[in-house]
Design an enzyme around this catalytic site. Structure first.
Site, short mmCIF file in Angstrom:
data_model
loop_
_atom_site.label_atom_id
_atom_site.label_comp_id
_atom_site.label_asym_id
_atom_site.label_seq_id
_atom_site.Cartn_x
_atom_site.Cartn_y
_atom_site.Cartn_z
N ASP A 91 -8.93 -1.94 2.41
CA ASP A 91 -7.62 -1.93 3.09
C ASP A 91 -7.59 -2.97 4.20
OD1 ASP A 91 -9.52 0.15 3.59
OD2 ASP A 91 -8.28 0.89 5.20
N ASP B 200 -7.90 -5.97 -8.99
CA ASP B 200 -6.60 -6.01 -9.65
C ASP B 200 -5.50 -6.12 -8.60
OD1 ASP B 200 -4.59 -5.83 -11.47
OD2 ASP B 200 -4.98 -3.79 -12.09
#
Ligand code: NAD
Length: 432
Positions: free
Chosen positions: A297, A321
């Site tokens: 994050d 991804d």
């Protein structure tokens, strides 16, 4: 009956890999999958650009012998299967190939043809460079600071597809095993009766071969750093293990060529921050590659606020991804970002457009062919045909600089000229 017709010079023009070294004949046979939807349009333009670049760079001395192989809808109509064995055989035999986008079969056994190709051929690295081209419209202020290369693990993680639907007998059986063998873990499931279950396998071998490839590539290409991106604070034995195994392989294989964040932390603990910082600066000055890590994050936040902190990124499948699309969008390049799937041990590679089949604009000569063209450019560089690859970059930069672009970029640029897919291919050629 075979759907593939081999060129007459099939054997002598096969790319060979011996002791990890690629031997590229002057007329290499390269299998291609045109792709579904907009695939035919963008492949036509791509082939024209690649062939012209090779011919401009090497005259009659070098030429690609293209070999069409089938997958997706074209394979279904010609061979009655989505992914014929002979297509896999061609990629195995000829080592390097290229593909357009493939539609995901709905309601068929294969979840995704792309995932099937990557897993069957064990192409364990998904390599996605993210760079900005001057004149490319971008949603960020300083897109020129973005120059990253993502190494995404391609064969493990939640993509193995081990999943049990919430109400299925498999989920019930699985939860029974969990309950009887691992009662403490079972207790952690908030709503056990209605939970679907997915499994996230991440191995030492899988993580280490990916990180090793990223470091090797970074060293060969004189990059500054490799950052391991993981969510190890929450998933300790998968994502956290990826980080630890990454540092381990870095130390084992590249000790003399790297400086790691762990060394920095250690020096900081023993001798203070100033000493650690000067040690790291000295390592950088002597040309050592920095190996560091960051929680996923925070990586998204940092990539937006300090993109210059990132160079090569190595990460697990699902993180990769998300990250590769987010970073490509940051430079306005989601539609033009190239990609490659590579097995760095065997050298096998399939280069591919990263967008989908764009069914809404299929067969209208409208789609932007840049993603597939830049994938072809990566392929030429991988083959060592750098002069031809350089011409393609020059051609794209020129076409973008002149604002002669396809509709997707046209609507974001002022004073631009709208071109069709094939006209855009011609504009790239004219600017080589
Ligand atoms: P998509 O990428 O095909 O389309 C999303 C949007 O982007 C559409 O508006 C489309 O018109 C636009 N777009 C895509 N490529 C473009 C190009 N070259 N030029 C201009 N505009 C372009 O994604 P989707 O609609 O979610 O997926 C359609 C199909 O493609 C699905 O079957 C999906 O599974 C498949 N898919 C394949 C790949 C691949 O083969 N690598 C990747 C993603 C999706």
């Amino acid at each position: 009956m075979t759907a593939i017709s081999l060129p007459s010079n099939a054997q002598e023009n096969q790319i060979q890999i011996q002791n990890g070294k690629r031997s590229i004949p002057n007329q290499p046979i390269i299998p291609f999958i045109e792709g579904d939807g907009c695939g035919a349009d963008i492949w036509r333009a791509t082939r024209h650009v690649l062939d012209t670049a090779v011919s401009k760079a090497y005259g009659a001395q070098r030429q690609i012998s293209w070999l069409e192989v089938y997958a997706g809808e074209k394979a279904l109509s010609k061979c009655n299967t989505w992914l014929p064995e002979e297509t896999l055989h061609a990629f195995r035999t000829y080592t390097i190939g290229i593909k357009g986008p493939l539609a995901t079969p709905v309601g068929e056994g294969i979840r995704s043809l792309n995932v099937a190709l990557r897993q069957t051929l064990d192409l364990y690295v998904c390599l996605r460079p993210v760079r900005w081209f001057p004149a490319l419209p971008s949603p960020t202020k300083n897109p020129e600071k973005v120059n990253m290369v993502i190494f995404r693990e391609n064969t493990e993680d939640l993509y193995t597809g081990i999943e049990f639907a919430s109400d299925s007998p498999e989920a019930t059986a699985f939860k029974e095993i969990l309950k009887s063998h691992f009662p403490q873990q079972y207790e952690k499931i908030r709503f056990p009766h209605s939970s679907g279950i997915g499994i996230k396998p991440i191995s030492k071998e899988g993580s280490q071969r990916l990180v090793k490839a990223a470091i090797q590539w970074a060293l060969e290409n004189q990059r500054r750093s490799v950052t391991l991106v993981h969510k190890g604070n929450i998933m300790k034995y998968t994502e956290g293990a990826f980080r630890n195994w990454g540092y381990e392989i870095a130390r084992q294989n590249f000790a003399d060529q790297i400086y790691t964040q762990l060394q920095y932390e250690e020096t900081k603990k023993r001798r203070g921050e100033a000493a650690a910082t000067s040690e790291m600066k000295a390592a950088q000055a002597s040309g050592k590659l920095i190996i560091k890590d960051i929680i996923a994050d925070a990586a998204f936040e940092r990539a937006l606020t300090y993109p210059q902190d990132f160079d090569v990124l190595a990460t697990t499948n699902l993180n990769g991804d998300y990250l590769s699309d987010a970073l490509a969008a940051q430079v306005g390049g989601l539609g033009i970002a190239p990609g490659a799937n590579i097995n760095f041990e065997t050298g096998a590679a399939i280069f591919e457009a990263t967008h989908g089949t764009a069914p809404d604009i299929a067969n209208q000569d409208k789609a932007n062919p840049c993603s597939l063209i830049l994938s072809g450019e990566m392929m030429l560089r991988y083959m060592g045909w750098n002069e031809a690859a350089d011409l393609i970059i020059k051609g794209i930069e020129g076409a973008l600089y002149n604002r002669t672009v396809t509709f997707d970029l046209y609507r974001l640029m002022e004073n631009a000229t709208l071109l069709t897919t094939s006209q855009f291919g011609n504009a790239i050629v004219e600017n080589m």
